[in-house]
Design a protein around this motif. Structure first.
Motif, PDB file in Angstrom:
ATOM      1  N   ALA A  60       0.828  -1.200   0.000  1.00 28.84           N
ATOM      2  CA  ALA A  60       0.000   0.000   0.000  1.00 28.84           C
ATOM      3  C   ALA A  60       0.864   1.253   0.000  1.00 28.84           C
ATOM      4  O   ALA A  60       1.755   1.406   0.833  1.00 28.84           O
ATOM      5  N   GLY A  61       0.592   2.134  -0.936  1.00 35.58           N
ATOM      6  CA  GLY A  61       1.275   3.415  -0.974  1.00 35.58           C
ATOM      7  C   GLY A  61       2.630   3.428  -1.631  1.00 35.58           C
ATOM      8  O   GLY A  61       3.249   4.486  -1.756  1.00 35.58           O
ATOM      9  N   LEU A  62       3.135   2.258  -2.054  1.00 35.38           N
ATOM     10  CA  LEU A  62       4.400   2.248  -2.783  1.00 35.38           C
ATOM     11  C   LEU A  62       4.202   2.886  -4.155  1.00 35.38           C
ATOM     12  O   LEU A  62       3.098   2.878  -4.713  1.00 35.38           O
ATOM     13  N   SER A  63       5.257   3.422  -4.706  1.00 31.77           N
ATOM     14  CA  SER A  63       5.187   4.035  -6.028  1.00 31.77           C
ATOM     15  C   SER A  63       4.782   3.004  -7.073  1.00 31.77           C
ATOM     16  O   SER A  63       5.361   1.911  -7.149  1.00 31.77           O
ATOM     17  N   PHE A 155      13.444   5.036  -4.579  1.00 28.01           N
ATOM     18  CA  PHE A 155      13.786   4.658  -3.210  1.00 28.01           C
ATOM     19  C   PHE A 155      12.500   4.384  -2.441  1.00 28.01           C
ATOM     20  O   PHE A 155      11.827   5.320  -1.998  1.00 28.01           O
ATOM     21  N   PRO A 156      12.146   3.115  -2.256  1.00 30.36           N
ATOM     22  CA  PRO A 156      10.872   2.762  -1.627  1.00 30.36           C
ATOM     23  C   PRO A 156      10.879   3.015  -0.127  1.00 30.36           C
ATOM     24  O   PRO A 156      11.940   3.144   0.483  1.00 30.36           O
ATOM     25  N   PRO A 157       9.697   3.078   0.476  1.00 28.40           N
ATOM     26  CA  PRO A 157       9.622   3.238   1.930  1.00 28.40           C
ATOM     27  C   PRO A 157      10.241   2.047   2.651  1.00 28.40           C
ATOM     28  O   PRO A 157      10.114   0.906   2.220  1.00 28.40           O
ATOM     29  N   LEU A 158      10.914   2.341   3.755  1.00 23.88           N
ATOM     30  CA  LEU A 158      11.430   1.304   4.647  1.00 23.88           C
ATOM     31  C   LEU A 158      10.604   1.240   5.929  1.00 23.88           C
ATOM     32  O   LEU A 158      10.435   0.165   6.501  1.00 23.88           O
ATOM     33  N   ALA A 159      10.112   2.375   6.375  1.00 24.33           N
ATOM     34  CA  ALA A 159       9.365   2.451   7.623  1.00 24.33           C
ATOM     35  C   ALA A 159       8.106   1.602   7.551  1.00 24.33           C
ATOM     36  O   ALA A 159       7.326   1.702   6.603  1.00 24.33           O
ATOM     37  N   GLY A 160       7.926   0.764   8.546  1.00 26.06           N
ATOM     38  CA  GLY A 160       6.725  -0.045   8.619  1.00 26.06           C
ATOM     39  C   GLY A 160       6.800  -1.369   7.894  1.00 26.06           C
ATOM     40  O   GLY A 160       5.924  -2.213   8.062  1.00 26.06           O
ATOM     41  N   GLN A 161       7.827  -1.574   7.060  1.00 25.75           N
ATOM     42  CA  GLN A 161       8.006  -2.891   6.463  1.00 25.75           C
ATOM     43  C   GLN A 161       8.515  -3.847   7.539  1.00 25.75           C
ATOM     44  O   GLN A 161       9.153  -3.432   8.495  1.00 25.75           O
ATOM     45  N   SER A 162       8.242  -5.124   7.366  1.00 28.14           N
ATOM     46  CA  SER A 162       8.657  -6.077   8.391  1.00 28.14           C
ATOM     47  C   SER A 162      10.173  -6.237   8.405  1.00 28.14           C
ATOM     48  O   SER A 162      10.838  -6.136   7.367  1.00 28.14           O
TER      49      SER A 162
END
Length: 215
Positions: A60-63, A155-162
């Protein structure tokens, strides 16, 4: 741990590679569950928020552009995963565009934008906010943005990924089973990290909450 960890496998296995997949509502559906929607929910959560225990990442919310690029890399074999390769190769451009656009429009978690000026405590936080420049390892937030919220389409989000997913990808880059990053940037970083550092920095980003503090 499987180094590729099927970042989109659970989602795409749920998609019938047919005209149905060109409709984003066929993936998650609008009211009433269908086979595709149930399979997606099983792997990636009701809102594509990911399932940490199983190692399935948040989508969810990734580019959309980033996800499309990953599908193309799976299809070509640039990003190694035999299951994803066959699935991604079977998708038409229209199907890939529809599903990634739908996922990109899903709500993403709110994370406080902590930058390099924040105090760094602990190994993971130090690597995230300060890096290890004596080994030419930059801080994660320099590319992935304050709080690891992601930057643009590269550069994808890192925060909240497992932590399981994040560490699996660092291991994949270190081992060379994932090598679809520009100029071997992630490969260089991953090869310079120890096992403990990989675990620590992965846990740091996995544990960020909507206030930016570790759980």
């Amino acid at each position: 741990m499987n180094v590729s960890r099927w970042p989109l496998a659970g989602l795409l296995l749920a998609i019938s590679v047919s005209a149905q997949a060109a409709d984003p509502t066929a993936v998650y559906g609008k009211g009433g569950a269908n086979t595709a929607a149930m399979a997606c929910v099983t792997c990636h959560g009701a809102e594509a928020e990911g399932m940490a225990a199983a190692g399935f990442p948040r989508l969810a919310g990734l580019s959309a552009v980033y996800m499309q690029r990953q599908l193309a890399d799976f299809a070509s074999g640039e990003r190694a995963n035999p299951i994803m390769q066959s699935i991604a190769a079977a998708l038409s451009p229209e199907e890939a565009d529809a599903v990634t656009t739908m996922l990109a429009n899903k709500p993403r978690p709110d994370v406080e934008r902590i930058g390099r000026t924040a105090a760094a405590q602990g190994l993971g936080e130090t690597l995230a906010l300060r890096g290890a420049w004596e080994r030419n390892i930059p801080e994660c937030v320099s590319c992935h943005g304050p709080g690891g919220v992601g930057v643009g389409d590269s550069f994808p989000p890192l925060a909240g990924q497992s932590a399981q997913y994040l560490s699996s990808q660092l291991i994949a880059w270190r081992q060379g089973t994932r090598k679809n990053d520009p100029n071997d940037l992630m490969g260089h970083i991953a090869r310079g990290l120890t096992e403990d550092e990989i675990k620590a920095v992965s846990a740091y980003f996995a544990n960020l909450t909507d206030t930016g503090a570790g759980r």
